[in-house]
Motif scaffolding. Sequence first.
Motif, PDB file in Angstrom:
ATOM      1  N   LYS A   1       0.832  -1.208   0.000  1.00 28.36           N
ATOM      2  CA  LYS A   1       0.000   0.000   0.000  1.00 28.36           C
ATOM      3  C   LYS A   1       0.865   1.255   0.000  1.00 28.36           C
ATOM      4  O   LYS A   1       0.495   2.262  -0.594  1.00 28.36           O
ATOM      5  CB  LYS A   1      -0.909   0.016   1.225  1.00 28.36           C
ATOM      6  CG  LYS A   1      -2.184  -0.751   1.007  1.00 28.36           C
ATOM      7  CD  LYS A   1      -3.125  -0.544   2.158  1.00 28.36           C
ATOM      8  CE  LYS A   1      -4.415  -1.292   1.910  1.00 28.36           C
ATOM      9  NZ  LYS A   1      -5.316  -1.213   3.044  1.00 28.36           N
TER      10      LYS A   1
ATOM     11  N   PRO B   1      -1.174  -0.913  -9.559  1.00 24.82           N
ATOM     12  CA  PRO B   1      -1.446  -1.673  -8.349  1.00 24.82           C
ATOM     13  C   PRO B   1      -2.519  -2.712  -8.582  1.00 24.82           C
ATOM     14  O   PRO B   1      -3.690  -2.394  -8.692  1.00 24.82           O
ATOM     15  CB  PRO B   1      -1.931  -0.598  -7.373  1.00 24.82           C
ATOM     16  CG  PRO B   1      -2.477   0.487  -8.241  1.00 24.82           C
ATOM     17  CD  PRO B   1      -1.977   0.304  -9.634  1.00 24.82           C
TER      18      PRO B   1
ATOM     19  N   ILE C   1      -3.586  -4.569  -6.472  1.00 20.68           N
ATOM     20  CA  ILE C   1      -3.887  -4.971  -5.111  1.00 20.68           C
ATOM     21  C   ILE C   1      -5.349  -5.369  -5.094  1.00 20.68           C
ATOM     22  O   ILE C   1      -6.230  -4.534  -5.222  1.00 20.68           O
ATOM     23  CB  ILE C   1      -3.619  -3.820  -4.135  1.00 20.68           C
ATOM     24  CG1 ILE C   1      -2.138  -3.488  -4.165  1.00 20.68           C
ATOM     25  CG2 ILE C   1      -4.059  -4.200  -2.750  1.00 20.68           C
ATOM     26  CD1 ILE C   1      -1.776  -2.289  -3.358  1.00 20.68           C
ATOM     27  N   GLU C   2      -5.571  -6.626  -4.968  1.00 19.64           N
ATOM     28  CA  GLU C   2      -6.918  -7.163  -5.019  1.00 19.64           C
ATOM     29  C   GLU C   2      -7.637  -6.705  -6.282  1.00 19.64           C
ATOM     30  O   GLU C   2      -8.092  -5.577  -6.402  1.00 19.64           O
ATOM     31  CB  GLU C   2      -7.728  -6.773  -3.783  1.00 19.64           C
ATOM     32  CG  GLU C   2      -8.819  -7.777  -3.543  1.00 19.64           C
ATOM     33  CD  GLU C   2      -9.426  -7.588  -2.178  1.00 19.64           C
ATOM     34  OE1 GLU C   2     -10.637  -7.452  -2.114  1.00 19.64           O
ATOM     35  OE2 GLU C   2      -8.665  -7.564  -1.199  1.00 19.64           O
TER      36      GLU C   2
ATOM     37  N   ALA D   1     -11.316  -4.097  -7.629  1.00 16.14           N
ATOM     38  CA  ALA D   1     -11.749  -3.158  -6.601  1.00 16.14           C
ATOM     39  C   ALA D   1     -12.814  -2.219  -7.148  1.00 16.14           C
ATOM     40  O   ALA D   1     -13.730  -1.826  -6.455  1.00 16.14           O
ATOM     41  CB  ALA D   1     -10.562  -2.365  -6.096  1.00 16.14           C
ATOM     42  N   GLY D   2     -12.691  -1.858  -8.413  1.00 19.88           N
ATOM     43  CA  GLY D   2     -13.607  -0.870  -8.969  1.00 19.88           C
ATOM     44  C   GLY D   2     -14.742  -1.475  -9.765  1.00 19.88           C
ATOM     45  O   GLY D   2     -15.481  -0.745 -10.420  1.00 19.88           O
TER      46      GLY D   2
ATOM     47  N   ALA E   1     -13.842   1.473  -0.701  1.00 22.47           N
ATOM     48  CA  ALA E   1     -13.209   0.331  -1.366  1.00 22.47           C
ATOM     49  C   ALA E   1     -12.129   0.806  -2.331  1.00 22.47           C
ATOM     50  O   ALA E   1     -11.036   0.257  -2.379  1.00 22.47           O
ATOM     51  CB  ALA E   1     -14.253  -0.492  -2.099  1.00 22.47           C
ATOM     52  N   LEU E   2     -12.462   1.855  -3.077  1.00 19.67           N
ATOM     53  CA  LEU E   2     -11.488   2.378  -4.046  1.00 19.67           C
ATOM     54  C   LEU E   2     -10.309   3.033  -3.338  1.00 19.67           C
ATOM     55  O   LEU E   2      -9.163   2.881  -3.761  1.00 19.67           O
ATOM     56  CB  LEU E   2     -12.159   3.422  -4.948  1.00 19.67           C
ATOM     57  CG  LEU E   2     -12.865   2.904  -6.178  1.00 19.67           C
ATOM     58  CD1 LEU E   2     -13.407   4.063  -6.986  1.00 19.67           C
ATOM     59  CD2 LEU E   2     -11.899   2.086  -7.016  1.00 19.67           C
TER      60      LEU E   2
ATOM     61  N   LYS F   1      -7.670   0.738  -2.277  1.00 17.76           N
ATOM     62  CA  LYS F   1      -7.039  -0.120  -3.262  1.00 17.76           C
ATOM     63  C   LYS F   1      -6.152   0.624  -4.254  1.00 17.76           C
ATOM     64  O   LYS F   1      -5.278   0.038  -4.855  1.00 17.76           O
ATOM     65  CB  LYS F   1      -8.105  -0.891  -4.056  1.00 17.76           C
ATOM     66  CG  LYS F   1      -8.981  -1.763  -3.203  1.00 17.76           C
ATOM     67  CD  LYS F   1      -8.261  -3.049  -2.822  1.00 17.76           C
ATOM     68  CE  LYS F   1      -8.715  -3.592  -1.493  1.00 17.76           C
ATOM     69  NZ  LYS F   1     -10.122  -3.891  -1.453  1.00 17.76           N
ATOM     70  N   ILE F   2      -6.417   1.888  -4.469  1.00 17.11           N
ATOM     71  CA  ILE F   2      -5.708   2.545  -5.572  1.00 17.11           C
ATOM     72  C   ILE F   2      -5.571   4.027  -5.279  1.00 17.11           C
ATOM     73  O   ILE F   2      -6.392   4.611  -4.589  1.00 17.11           O
ATOM     74  CB  ILE F   2      -6.453   2.277  -6.900  1.00 17.11           C
ATOM     75  CG1 ILE F   2      -5.592   2.670  -8.085  1.00 17.11           C
ATOM     76  CG2 ILE F   2      -7.795   2.973  -6.956  1.00 17.11           C
ATOM     77  CD1 ILE F   2      -6.031   1.964  -9.336  1.00 17.11           C
TER      78      ILE F   2
END
Lengths: 413, 272
Positions: A74, A95, A97-98, A101-102, B94-95, B98-99
């Motif tokens: 992160k 990233p 990362i999982e 996500a979107g 959530a976003l 993550k980013i």
Amino acid sequence: MAIIEVNNLTKEYQLGHLTSLKETCLNGLRRLTFQPVQERERFKALDNVNFHIEEGEVVGIIGHNGAGKSTLLKHLANISKPTKGHIIVRGSVAPLIEVGAGVNPELTGRENIFLNAAILGIPKKIIKQKLDEIIEFSELEEFIDTPVKRYSSGMQVKLGFSIATSMEADILIVDEVLAVGDLAFQRKCFDKMEDLIKRQGKTVLLVSHNIRQIQRLCHRVILMNQGKLEINGMPQSVCDIFYEQSDEKIATNMSGNKKIGISTSGEVNLENIFFTNAAGGRINYLQFNEDCAINFEINVKHEITDITAGFGFHTTDFLYLTTHNSEQQLSIPVLPTGKHILTCNINKLPILPGVYSIRFGITAGKSASTALYGENLKHLQILGKIPITIRDGFFALEASWSHAKIDTFSHEK
Amino acid sequence: MSEIIKNFFKYRELIAALAWKNIVIRYKQAYLGILWAVLKPLMLLMMFVLVKSFVGIQTDGFPYPLLTFAALMPWVFFQESVSEGVNSVTSNAALIKKIYFPREVFPLTAMVTKLVELIVSFFILAIMMIYYKVIPTVHLLWLPLLVLYSMIVALTISFFGAAMNVYYRDIGQAVPIALSLMMYASPVIYPLSLVQKKLLIEQSSGVWSEKLYTLYTINPLVGIIDGFQHALIKGIEPDLATLYPGLIITLITLPFSYWFFKRAENWFADVI
């Protein structure tokens, strides 16, 4: 110049800061009157972490749960900011990362591709060019105009992964995403990752609990433990250390209840396992390519008949390597009560040096019902030098090479 | 300030995509679709017309429904932008985890979403204007400026509120209450001329009247709503005296609000 530099990175979290909405409401009045108390207990998620990553390197990050792996990622993805120290990233970061996500369940697959592309910062022009490629990779041609909420969970991750890997960045940050979809799709993802790594020369940071994957893909592995960078080195050695640590952890988890891992009918108990060498002396470690014996000390409580014993080596992540049982070699029609030792003699132990574990079982009676069975019963280390002809794997293969030239001319005749 | 515009431009594709997502998912399974966006001001309008029929309200000869709709448009836009904006960061947790992209994208997206709905209600207004045979004048050109101004006001509150809401969800609870109170402090249901008549002409609060009026106009919505009515319906230029107190306050507050947001942004992913 290193593409990623992490210098003295420390991250502290305040414990108990995240209160539920209910608590927040209850505390609302108190909050309005004075500032929240700063002197909360602090927790170091990352503790003075230092490392550099060169361009084109593939680095795996492993560690137990809560070791700080994801927190570290992160920070590299600029999602969290360090409490102390700093990070320099020279290049664009994708990233993963999982994945997904979107992804929005109400939108169709196609709409989600555009939305996620925008979130990942892929320009619309580029995503339009790549649209067909993404849809093809995701294997969702039929369903691409169906809302994602009607997708199976596997289809959702497929979509997410396909979008994420279409992003062109210098550095890929991957957190546990290769375990998606069915086996065939996992294979495809793995191939895609290898393609990104080997052919396109991207710098990749990989977090995974699948240590074999890490060993296979990475040039270097970092082992995290309780927020600290413990070891930074060659995949093989770091992974072996990690396996040992995991074993210890499992052992301490099990120490409270010894019976865990062994199922027994009550007629017989396993008391001890020990190793002996060719001379019959007790040893703590086995030697690769040398004769040895594994001895199982059992305590028979009720007389049992027609027993067959079997044992096997497995890796600490339960990959069964080999087994051997006493059928046709050892005939014990009746085993009276009392203590006995069953010994299995091994000629020139062919298992390569590393950390392994043992499973053992006894069947009894005409129906060969299980009297005793257990896995992960004793951890052992096999020592020795790997012959130059074998680079990796578990077994020494006895083989030899030869060479002959094919005479194409004589073939035609 | 310039950084907001820079980021707005840099992340325009992302903002557009997120705003489009907001609109699509809100109305995807609704028969009326985006018409719901204009239904709110229309319903309020009907209520007000009903109230007006037994409470006498001066309208200077302009049709009351038209004046009220012209007031409701900026009001509903402002109110919804703020309440969406304040919750925009927390609802995208959530976003955020993550980013990374600049977090002001979320309040900006909330505002752009509402801007689309505002545009839809302009069509309704146009139909009403045709019905009442009101012809717009050249002062219609003030409108983009007024819309921009209301966007800035909404952003100023959103930035601060959204950042605070990450730490204290109380803000998300308090904002709707504050907004519904604010409506009564703005000339939505009553015309501004009523306040001006009471305070400036009748001097009903004695020596304090002028000061009270300035205090009243510090509410940026007073100037905006009055400006909308002037430019759209009355066909005259907006009253600058009503506009500037609110404008000054807004332009002073915005940099602080943005600075606060950017400072808080660093810890969003940890706290949210």
